[in-house]
Design a protein around this motif. Sequence first.
Motif, PDB file in Angstrom:
ATOM      1  N   HIS A 244      42.535  23.658  52.044  1.00 56.32           N
ATOM      2  CA  HIS A 244      41.139  23.914  51.697  1.00 56.32           C
ATOM      3  C   HIS A 244      40.947  25.349  51.208  1.00 56.32           C
ATOM      4  O   HIS A 244      40.209  25.595  50.248  1.00 56.32           O
ATOM      5  N   HIS A 248      39.749  26.514  47.562  1.00 57.69           N
ATOM      6  CA  HIS A 248      38.577  27.377  47.373  1.00 57.69           C
ATOM      7  C   HIS A 248      38.924  28.584  46.516  1.00 57.69           C
ATOM      8  O   HIS A 248      38.146  28.989  45.642  1.00 57.69           O
ATOM      9  N   THR A 252      37.103  29.453  42.964  1.00 54.87           N
ATOM     10  CA  THR A 252      36.375  30.713  42.794  1.00 54.87           C
ATOM     11  C   THR A 252      37.131  31.738  41.969  1.00 54.87           C
ATOM     12  O   THR A 252      36.622  32.834  41.755  1.00 54.87           O
ATOM     13  N   ALA A 294      37.780  33.550  51.708  1.00 55.49           N
ATOM     14  CA  ALA A 294      37.838  32.113  51.415  1.00 55.49           C
ATOM     15  C   ALA A 294      37.899  31.296  52.696  1.00 55.49           C
ATOM     16  O   ALA A 294      37.284  30.226  52.791  1.00 55.49           O
ATOM     17  N   VAL A 298      35.254  28.379  54.095  1.00 57.06           N
ATOM     18  CA  VAL A 298      35.719  27.027  54.394  1.00 57.06           C
ATOM     19  C   VAL A 298      35.419  26.636  55.834  1.00 57.06           C
ATOM     20  O   VAL A 298      35.071  25.481  56.109  1.00 57.06           O
TER      21      VAL A 298
END
Length: 345
Positions: A244, A248, A252, A294, A298
């Motif tokens: 995850h 991310h 981004t 990040a 998450v």
Amino acid sequence: MAEQRGRRPEIFRMEDAGLTLAPAETLPEVAEPALAPVAPPKRRLFSIGGLFWTALGGLVSLGAGLAVTRLVEDLFARAEWLGAVGLGFTALLAVAVIALIAREALGLARLSSLDTLRARAADALARDDRPEAEGVARALIALSKENPRLAKARGDLSTHLGAIIDGADLVRLTERTLMAPLDAQARALVSDAAKRVSVVTAVSPRAAVDLFFVLYTAITLMRRLADLYGGRPGFLGMLKLGRHVLSHLAVTGGMAAGDSLVQQILGHGLAAKLSARLGEGVVNGLLTARLGLAAIAVTRPLPFAALPAPRLSDVATGLIRKAEADAAPAKAQPGSKRGGGAEGE
């Protein structure tokens, strides 16, 4: 027009002889709004990767079971007491395996609950749904019961649940009450990890040591952030969390070149002023800080609505200050030597 507005509604029958119908071409055409077709959600019953790992896990489990069975049978063939001891160890192993599977399943369920809460909160913010927002608030109160630092915050939020009418305001109040202290602690965790990586990679003699320490710090940081927000993942949960976080970062853009901290590095020319090792340490620290941000996005159970999302400059400013302090003596040292030479001459 005034006559038409003042007329009372009347009832006509289609067979009435005095009723005159307007021609079809004079009737105004009303365009119906076009509804965008809603695509049904794609449900993947199985994937090639899932099928592969399921088959491999089944074969490994069958092989391990047959090996243990043969071992117990051989022990019974040698001596009955050896077989009993082997059977006891097998029972303990089965209990341990069941406990590990339950712990991993619980860790995965906790991570999934964080994702579900974040999605529900975003939906409540978008639709201003009061019942959904209250459900999210109560779920977060239950999730944070094991955190003694949030006892006062839980009490304050519980007393205000019935006083907030708007769903979006209730989600924002929940975020300000429960997430503010956790966010401050998360920023401190990311900042400390970035500083450690920067120092260790700047002084370590080998690249293998740098790689190992960066990976260890990244995994530890993700686990501590997940524990902070109520995730507490196991081994499989960490694999899911790492996927995850990497997803991310890919979405981004990884290290955002437009961040103010990166602009500060490029604008001041610190990369040219620092030594190679020190500059590498600063870059590794920045990458660790970006990974931590990040992981916060998450693992945080609520989206950033009432509170500002942390930026790279919020958690890694100390790296730049240290780099500037180390670069200043290096820049001043050649000048002092030239000045001393001029005096000697």
